[in-house]
Design a protein around this motif. Structure first.
Motif, short mmCIF file in Angstrom:
data_model
loop_
_atom_site.label_atom_id
_atom_site.label_comp_id
_atom_site.label_asym_id
_atom_site.label_seq_id
_atom_site.Cartn_x
_atom_site.Cartn_y
_atom_site.Cartn_z
N UNK A 251 1.77 1.10 4.42
CA UNK A 251 2.77 2.02 4.98
C UNK A 251 4.11 1.89 4.42
N UNK A 252 4.24 0.99 3.66
CA UNK A 252 5.75 0.79 3.09
C UNK A 252 5.77 1.51 1.88
N UNK A 253 6.57 0.70 0.74
CA UNK A 253 6.77 1.33 -0.27
C UNK A 253 5.53 1.87 -1.30
N UNK A 254 4.49 0.80 -1.11
CA UNK A 254 3.26 1.17 -1.84
C UNK A 254 2.75 2.63 -1.16
N UNK A 255 2.59 2.59 0.01
CA UNK A 255 1.99 3.85 0.76
C UNK A 255 3.01 5.06 0.46
N UNK A 256 4.14 5.03 0.34
CA UNK A 256 5.18 6.13 0.06
C UNK A 256 4.86 6.62 -1.61
N UNK A 257 4.79 5.49 -2.48
CA UNK A 257 4.58 5.95 -3.71
C UNK A 257 3.35 6.59 -4.00
N UNK A 258 2.22 5.93 -3.13
CA UNK A 258 0.88 6.60 -3.43
C UNK A 258 0.66 7.93 -2.72
N UNK A 259 1.58 8.38 -1.66
CA UNK A 259 1.49 9.35 -1.03
C UNK A 259 2.08 10.48 -1.80
N UNK A 260 3.11 10.03 -2.65
CA UNK A 260 3.82 11.13 -3.46
C UNK A 260 2.98 11.60 -4.81
N UNK A 261 2.57 10.41 -5.36
CA UNK A 261 1.66 10.52 -6.53
C UNK A 261 0.51 11.57 -6.14
N UNK A 262 -0.24 11.29 -5.11
CA UNK A 262 -1.42 11.77 -4.78
C UNK A 262 -1.19 13.52 -4.51
N UNK A 263 0.07 13.86 -4.09
CA UNK A 263 0.45 14.90 -3.48
C UNK A 263 0.89 15.98 -4.89
N UNK A 264 0.94 15.17 -6.13
CA UNK A 264 1.53 15.97 -7.26
C UNK A 264 0.43 15.94 -8.17
N UNK A 265 0.77 16.60 -9.48
CA UNK A 265 -0.24 16.76 -10.59
C UNK A 265 -0.14 15.33 -11.46
N UNK A 266 0.54 14.28 -10.99
CA UNK A 266 0.70 13.18 -12.00
C UNK A 266 -0.51 12.47 -12.24
N UNK A 267 -1.28 12.41 -11.20
CA UNK A 267 -2.87 11.79 -11.64
C UNK A 267 -2.96 10.64 -11.96
#
Length: 315
Positions: A251-267
């Motif tokens: 739920x912290x930074x790792x969660x924030x980054x994972x959420x951002x990446x998975x909602x993008x096309x970065x893959x």
């Protein structure tokens, strides 16, 4: 080097000289949090509530109705957990301009043990509507964030460490919420961190560089709001992504980054380094950082091992 709690006290004294709205509501920890500096300079706007954190929040909310911009001063664990319901009801839901100075956050108060170490606060506060969540890297960024927060017309959670760390910034004339900072360039790995852990990650990047691994270091001081486009730009390229936080990986930074990446096309996959769903314990700071894989040496080992695993899977 200057501890963030020290710069907080000094900066509030300075702000209080020109802004009569600045006040401090303390929970019997003024000498530890350095709120005593404000108490000495502006005793008429310092309110000692004692060990009554829930009441502190109520007092601070009341002060906002009289035009004040109060700061709550205590250990982070007491403000994000013991006083959680009043923070939720009186501050977050109303959007009141209460500033939460969460001192002694994370692991850097080792002798206090798991009762006083707050390793869940970023996840809790990030989930709060209306709450701005800031974890500065050093005293330089902390001062800029404090000055910004004092003017911001809304609630702020400011994560402050007890002990000083090597600064990662030379200067910061203005804090811009949501901004992502690339502190170091490299193509082999992307190391994303927040708070004072970013200083240790910079040291880890130097260790990796000596081993022939060049890492980009990305510092995310504001977990909410976030410049998602800026973060995705910083994460782009070939390097594997590792988040490193002095906090639970849930739920912290790792969660924030994972959420951002998975909602993008970065893959790209995200490896989260931090406390893996476990309570911390009472021990010297360096021992705890080493045990939970957050010391520069242990971060470097984890990243190098993660890169080797990733490479072996692609062959």
């Amino acid at each position: 080097m200057i501890a963030q709690r020290e710069i907080w006290g000094r900066t509030l004294v300075s702000l209080g000289e020109t802004d009569p709205r600045v006040a401090v509501v303390d929970g019997d920890l003024a000498t530890s949090t350095k709120a005593d500096l404000f108490a000495d300079a502006h005793p008429d706007r310092f309110f000692q509530i004692g060990i009554a954190e829930q009441n502190m929040v109520g007092v601070a909310f009341g002060l906002t109705t009289m035009g004040y911009r109060p700061w709550l001063s205590s250990f982070g664990v007491f403000l994000s957990q013991r006083a959680l319901d009043p923070v939720r009801m009186l501050v977050s839901q109303t959007g009141a301009p209460v500033k939460i100075a969460a001192s002694y956050s994370g692991l850097l108060n080792g002798s206090s043990g798991k009762t006083h170490q707050d390793i869940e606060d970023l996840a809790i506060m990030r989930a709060m509507p209306n709450m701005t969540v800031i974890a500065p890297a050093d005293h330089i960024e902390a001062e800029a964030a404090i000055r910004w927060a004092a003017e911001y017309d809304g609630p702020v959670y400011l994560r402050l460490a007890r002990d000083a760390v090597t600064p990662v910034f030379d200067s910061m004339p203005k804090f811009v919420p949501g901004t992502v900072h690339v502190l170091r360039e490299g193509d082999d790995a992307v190391l994303v961190s927040t708070g004072v852990q970013s200083s240790r990650v910079m040291d880890a990047a130097e260790i990796l560089s000596a081993r022939g691994i060049e890492s980009r270091v990305v510092h995310v001081p504001c977990l909410k709001p976030l410049d998602e486009a800026g973060l995705l730009t910083a994460l782009s390229g070939d390097g594997a992504i590792f988040t490193v936080e002095e906090h639970t990986i849930i739920g912290g930074l790792g969660g924030l980054v994972a959420e951002t990446v998975t909602s993008s096309a970065l893959g790209k996959p995200v490896t989260r380094l931090g406390l893996a769903d476990a309570w911390s314990e009472s021990a010297p700071n360096d021992f705890l950082l080493d045990k939970y894989g957050l010391s520069p040496a242990k971060v470097a080992v984890a990243v190098a091992g993660g890169l080797n695993t990733s490479e072996s899977r692609t062959k």
